[in-house]
Design a protein around this motif. Structure first.
Motif, PDB file in Angstrom:
ATOM      1  N   TYR A   1      43.663  54.771  72.283  1.00 42.77           N
ATOM      2  CA  TYR A   1      43.326  54.879  70.863  1.00 42.77           C
ATOM      3  C   TYR A   1      41.911  54.333  70.659  1.00 42.77           C
ATOM      4  O   TYR A   1      41.441  53.474  71.409  1.00 42.77           O
ATOM      5  N   GLN A   2      41.232  54.817  69.613  1.00 39.06           N
ATOM      6  CA  GLN A   2      39.874  54.353  69.332  1.00 39.06           C
ATOM      7  C   GLN A   2      39.494  54.731  67.911  1.00 39.06           C
ATOM      8  O   GLN A   2      39.789  55.839  67.452  1.00 39.06           O
ATOM      9  N   ASP A   3      38.843  53.820  67.228  1.00 37.85           N
ATOM     10  CA  ASP A   3      38.201  54.119  65.945  1.00 37.85           C
ATOM     11  C   ASP A   3      36.725  54.318  66.239  1.00 37.85           C
ATOM     12  O   ASP A   3      36.039  53.376  66.641  1.00 37.85           O
ATOM     13  N   TRP A   4      36.227  55.536  66.046  1.00 29.59           N
ATOM     14  CA  TRP A   4      34.849  55.831  66.428  1.00 29.59           C
ATOM     15  C   TRP A   4      33.815  55.266  65.455  1.00 29.59           C
ATOM     16  O   TRP A   4      32.612  55.477  65.655  1.00 29.59           O
ATOM     17  N   CYS A   5      34.266  54.553  64.439  1.00 27.88           N
ATOM     18  CA  CYS A   5      33.310  53.779  63.637  1.00 27.88           C
ATOM     19  C   CYS A   5      32.930  52.494  64.375  1.00 27.88           C
ATOM     20  O   CYS A   5      32.086  51.727  63.903  1.00 27.88           O
ATOM     21  N   GLU A   6      33.566  52.250  65.519  1.00 22.96           N
ATOM     22  CA  GLU A   6      33.277  51.092  66.358  1.00 22.96           C
ATOM     23  C   GLU A   6      32.914  51.566  67.763  1.00 22.96           C
ATOM     24  O   GLU A   6      33.138  52.718  68.122  1.00 22.96           O
ATOM     25  N   ALA A   7      32.381  50.641  68.557  1.00 24.05           N
ATOM     26  CA  ALA A   7      31.993  50.965  69.926  1.00 24.05           C
ATOM     27  C   ALA A   7      33.214  51.050  70.836  1.00 24.05           C
ATOM     28  O   ALA A   7      34.246  50.422  70.589  1.00 24.05           O
ATOM     29  N   PHE A   8      33.076  51.822  71.895  1.00 25.79           N
ATOM     30  CA  PHE A   8      34.147  51.990  72.879  1.00 25.79           C
ATOM     31  C   PHE A   8      34.097  50.840  73.884  1.00 25.79           C
ATOM     32  O   PHE A   8      33.038  50.271  74.146  1.00 25.79           O
ATOM     33  N   SER A   9      35.249  50.511  74.464  1.00 25.62           N
ATOM     34  CA  SER A   9      35.339  49.377  75.395  1.00 25.62           C
ATOM     35  C   SER A   9      34.919  49.780  76.801  1.00 25.62           C
ATOM     36  O   SER A   9      35.733  49.886  77.729  1.00 25.62           O
ATOM     37  N   THR A  10      33.637  50.026  76.964  1.00 29.04           N
ATOM     38  CA  THR A  10      33.093  50.362  78.268  1.00 29.04           C
ATOM     39  C   THR A  10      31.645  49.909  78.344  1.00 29.04           C
ATOM     40  O   THR A  10      31.034  49.528  77.332  1.00 29.04           O
ATOM     41  N   TYR A  11      31.095  49.962  79.541  1.00 30.33           N
ATOM     42  CA  TYR A  11      29.696  49.611  79.762  1.00 30.33           C
ATOM     43  C   TYR A  11      28.810  50.814  79.472  1.00 30.33           C
ATOM     44  O   TYR A  11      29.279  51.952  79.400  1.00 30.33           O
ATOM     45  N   PRO A  12      27.500  50.585  79.360  1.00 32.19           N
ATOM     46  CA  PRO A  12      26.576  51.718  79.219  1.00 32.19           C
ATOM     47  C   PRO A  12      26.579  52.600  80.472  1.00 32.19           C
ATOM     48  O   PRO A  12      26.894  52.141  81.575  1.00 32.19           O
ATOM     49  N   ARG A  13      26.269  53.879  80.268  1.00 31.66           N
ATOM     50  CA  ARG A  13      26.043  54.829  81.361  1.00 31.66           C
ATOM     51  C   ARG A  13      27.276  55.013  82.251  1.00 31.66           C
ATOM     52  O   ARG A  13      27.193  55.002  83.471  1.00 31.66           O
ATOM     53  N   THR A  14      28.430  55.199  81.644  1.00 31.12           N
ATOM     54  CA  THR A  14      29.652  55.298  82.441  1.00 31.12           C
ATOM     55  C   THR A  14      30.325  56.677  82.385  1.00 31.12           C
ATOM     56  O   THR A  14      31.308  56.901  83.089  1.00 31.12           O
ATOM     57  N   TYR A  15      29.802  57.620  81.600  1.00 32.38           N
ATOM     58  CA  TYR A  15      30.418  58.954  81.524  1.00 32.38           C
ATOM     59  C   TYR A  15      29.376  60.034  81.793  1.00 32.38           C
ATOM     60  O   TYR A  15      28.243  59.964  81.320  1.00 32.38           O
ATOM     61  N   ASP A  16      29.804  61.061  82.553  1.00 36.48           N
ATOM     62  CA  ASP A  16      28.926  62.178  82.912  1.00 36.48           C
ATOM     63  C   ASP A  16      28.947  63.283  81.862  1.00 36.48           C
ATOM     64  O   ASP A  16      27.967  63.996  81.684  1.00 36.48           O
ATOM     65  N   LEU A  17      30.098  63.453  81.221  1.00 38.65           N
ATOM     66  CA  LEU A  17      30.275  64.532  80.247  1.00 38.65           C
ATOM     67  C   LEU A  17      31.133  64.017  79.101  1.00 38.65           C
ATOM     68  O   LEU A  17      32.173  63.396  79.331  1.00 38.65           O
ATOM     69  N   ILE A  18      30.679  64.260  77.876  1.00 40.31           N
ATOM     70  CA  ILE A  18      31.439  63.881  76.692  1.00 40.31           C
ATOM     71  C   ILE A  18      31.738  65.138  75.889  1.00 40.31           C
ATOM     72  O   ILE A  18      30.861  65.970  75.652  1.00 40.31           O
ATOM     73  N   HIS A  19      32.995  65.262  75.492  1.00 38.08           N
ATOM     74  CA  HIS A  19      33.446  66.435  74.743  1.00 38.08           C
ATOM     75  C   HIS A  19      33.872  65.974  73.355  1.00 38.08           C
ATOM     76  O   HIS A  19      34.674  65.056  73.219  1.00 38.08           O
ATOM     77  N   ALA A  20      33.304  66.578  72.323  1.00 43.27           N
ATOM     78  CA  ALA A  20      33.592  66.170  70.946  1.00 43.27           C
ATOM     79  C   ALA A  20      33.924  67.410  70.122  1.00 43.27           C
ATOM     80  O   ALA A  20      33.027  68.081  69.605  1.00 43.27           O
ATOM     81  N   SER A  21      35.208  67.710  70.010  1.00 42.18           N
ATOM     82  CA  SER A  21      35.654  68.891  69.280  1.00 42.18           C
ATOM     83  C   SER A  21      36.118  68.502  67.884  1.00 42.18           C
ATOM     84  O   SER A  21      37.108  67.779  67.729  1.00 42.18           O
ATOM     85  N   ASN A  22      35.398  68.948  66.876  1.00 43.09           N
ATOM     86  CA  ASN A  22      35.738  68.713  65.470  1.00 43.09           C
ATOM     87  C   ASN A  22      35.911  67.232  65.142  1.00 43.09           C
ATOM     88  O   ASN A  22      36.671  66.864  64.252  1.00 43.09           O
ATOM     89  N   LEU A  23      35.199  66.386  65.864  1.00 40.22           N
ATOM     90  CA  LEU A  23      35.280  64.947  65.631  1.00 40.22           C
ATOM     91  C   LEU A  23      34.489  64.529  64.403  1.00 40.22           C
ATOM     92  O   LEU A  23      34.948  63.729  63.588  1.00 40.22           O
ATOM     93  N   PHE A  24      33.308  65.090  64.246  1.00 41.78           N
ATOM     94  CA  PHE A  24      32.416  64.612  63.196  1.00 41.78           C
ATOM     95  C   PHE A  24      32.842  65.081  61.816  1.00 41.78           C
ATOM     96  O   PHE A  24      32.487  64.465  60.809  1.00 41.78           O
TER      97      PHE A  24
END
Length: 630
Positions: free
Chosen positions: A526-549
């Motif tokens: 689970y995640q509220d995208w009004c806050e930061a995700f619990s990970t370090y910088p530069r940890t994902y190669d591909l991000i998929h955002a379908s109808n999120l915004f």
């Protein structure tokens, strides 16, 4: 003599009509031809990976990493929506340019900031839980990569190697030198696969577990590793088709989760503290603790009660390290035999009160199993009064939810042989079988038919992505995040490739589908995208955002969401947005100031679909070397 005529007046009239009709048809045909050609030119998508970077490559301000993945093409063209949509395209002169942050923020984790954490209570390690910055504390700059950052090794080589310059921390190689966690070899780290309780390596350790429980026949697919170190346990489970969610706090073991993700192994920053883990109930087939230093018997067994919540019916808990096998190790652990025996007795007492059974204790391993339903457990509560079974609770509620000293109730069954909530198929059939939460009608509005349609839809979309962003089987995209995962269709369609997907279900979603995703054999949070995700910088190669915004644009500033995406995305990483034209144009106007290169493309079904795709690539750039680093 009479004058000769070449034909009758009626014949001339017919000939004139025929010529006029031919002319009309010819002009109409040409119009249709040029329209189709125009639509085809505008909707053509890149056919290969190199085409993507040719169209959307780095600008003149960035430098490439030297691997040839990013290049410049000043002739690239975006779809022009000016004549079709009432959208005012942003003038490049008015785009806000975001500056780089100071190099001291290179490993910044907004919600696990050490300085902010010191303000909170140390009881139950609350100071190491999520504590996110207030609005006025949010950074409006781009997190820089280390000066000599390199593209990570591709999987499977990344399991064993990582570049030193990407995570310049030698502390673990010194502190854990005798345990084979990590070693420095020239310009890179090597991960031998060792661990505190598996000196023969994670492979041999997992083989030992497989001798005791069915680990390799598809029964066990999802696992959670608490206090994971550099996630060697999770790394070596992958070859057995077991997908582990590993988590550890940001503590004195500097960057352990960062190392895990650099290796291409699923991991998050997290801790057993005062709150539930951000996972649904009945999520994992296996839970694991290898000397994870979690006080399982303290606080009335509160932490083991949380493990019970997130374990599937019939799931296993594997424990190694103190106090297991204390008769052999007590001197090395520098504890008395009495103390260790007391701790093990207390853990086993909590397990019994949770209605677990002890399957076996063999050498360094103790394995417990959760019941498949609560029929006998309800009867046992007449003897064991605590912990009681929770009343009228939504067991999946987990975002900032305090731990409770009660057993999460399992769904009711009619027979002692029935699996509460429904049994799942073995892997890999599990990925595409209708999950029990759907077949039992637990998710309002989601039927088996809609589930199958969603699978077909995402198979088509991923096939389109393969044409758009290049060949997926190469291992270039290893760590993938789906920011709005819904039923996990994207992850299922990606499961044929050498990649794993962090499926995120927004905490404020109308439908809580994360349990469905776990029942399919995938992982997420689970995640509220009004806050930061619990990970370090530069940890994902591909991000998929379908109808999120479309969900978040009225809840918080989408600029902050995009800056967070930039933080967790690797240099030359890719983002795929799907949304309305109006939303995508707004997003692009922001990312143009973030050193990203973007292009709006037609929907895979053609130019007449109102949903469009925005394909973005983060350009390669790094921070500057400071005096301290010289």
């Amino acid at each position: 003599m009479a004058k000769e005529y070449s034909g009758s007046p009626k014949h001339h009239q017919l000939e004139a009509k025929r010529k006029r009709l031919t002319w009309i048809l010819g002009v109409s045909g040409l119009c249709i031809l040029f329209y189709v050609l125009g639509a085809w030119q505008n909707s053509t998508t890149p056919g290969t990976q190199s085409d993507v970077y040719t169209r959307i490559g780095c600008d003149g301000n960035g430098t490439t990493s030297g691997n040839g993945d990013a290049s410049i093409n000043p002739t690239s063209t975006n779809l022009d929506f000016g004549s079709h949509h009432q959208v005012e395209l942003d003038n490049p002169k008015t785009v806000t340019q975001f500056p780089p942050c100071d190099m001291s923020f290179s490993e910044y984790t907004p919600c696990q900031d050490k300085v902010r954490g010191r303000k909170f209570d140390r009881d139950m390690l609350k100071y190491r839980e999520r504590h996110c910055p207030q609005k006025e504390e949010l950074l409006r700059c781009l997190i820089p990569a280390p000066p000599k950052y390199k593209t990570p090794f591709k999987w499977p080589q990344s399991r064993d190697y990582a570049w030193y310059d990407n995570i310049p921390h030698k502390e673990l190689s010194i502190e854990k030198a005798n345990q084979n966690w990590i070693q420095v070899e020239g310009d890179r780290f090597r991960f031998p696969g060792g661990g505190t309780m598996f000196p023969r390596g994670a492979d041999a350790y997992i083989d030992d577990i497989a001798q005791l429980i069915p680990l390799t026949d598809g029964t066990i697919r999802t696992a959670v590793d608490t206090g994971c170190g550099v996630a060697s346990f999770g790394a070596y489970l992958l070859k057995r088709n077991v997908l582990a969610m590993s988590f550890a706090p940001r503590d004195t073991h500097e960057a352990q989760v960062q190392f895990a993700l650099e290796r291409g192994v699923p991991a998050m920053i997290g801790i057993m503290g005062s709150q539930r883990q951000p996972f649904p109930a009945r999520a994992f087939d296996l839970a694991h603790c290898s000397r994870c230093l979690i006080p399982w018997s303290k606080f009335d067994g509160l932490y083991l009660t949380e493990v019970d919540r997130i374990l599937r019916p019939g799931g296993y808990w594997v424990l190694s390290g103190p106090p297991i096998h204390w008769k052999r190790y007590w001197r090395g652990w520098e504890r008395t035999q009495e103390d260790l025996k007391k701790e093990q007795d207390a853990i086993e007492d909590v397990a019994k009160r949770l209605c677990w059974k002890k399957v076996i204790e063999h050498n360094d391993l103790a394995i417990f199993q959760k019941p498949i339903n609560h029929i006998e457990c309800i009867e046992s509560k007449k003897v064991y009064k605590t912990p009681h079974i929770c009343k009228s609770d939504n067991p999946d509620t987990a975002w900032y939810r305090e731990l409770e000293a009660c057993i999460t109730p399992l769904p009711e069954v009619s027979s002692s042989d029935d699996v509460a909530g429904g049994a799942v198929e073995k892997w890999p059939q599990r990925a595409f079988s209708v999950p029990p939460r759907i077949s039992t009608g637990s998710i309002p509005g989601i039927t088996a038919e809609k589930f199958r349609e969603d699978n077909e839809l995402w198979n088509e979309r991923v096939a389109h992505y393969k044409k758009t962003i290049g060949p997926l089987p190469t291992g270039r995209y290893r760590n993938i995040m789906d920011m709005n995962a819904n039923l996990g269709g994207f992850a299922a369609a990606m499961s044929k490739y050498p990649a794993w997907v962090m499926n995120v279900v927004p905490a404020n979603s109308d439908h809580d589908t994360l349990g469905v995703i776990y029942e399919r054999g995938f992982i997420g949070t689970y995640q509220d995208w009004c806050e930061a995700f619990s990970t370090y910088p530069r940890t994902y190669d591909l991000i998929h955002a379908s109808n999120l915004f479309s969900i978040y644009q009225d809840r918080c500033d989408i600029t902050n969401i995009l800056l967070e995406m930039d933080r967790i995305l690797r240099p030359e990483g890719t983002v795929i947005f799907r949304d309305t034209v109006e939303t995508l144009v707004k997003i692009k106007s922001i990312t143009d100031g973030m050193r990203w290169k973007s292009q709006i493309m037609d929907h895979e079904s053609g130019p007449f679909n109102p949903e469009k795709i925005l394909l973005s690539v983060k350009t390669y750039w790094t921070g500057e070397v400071t005096e301290k680093q010289r």
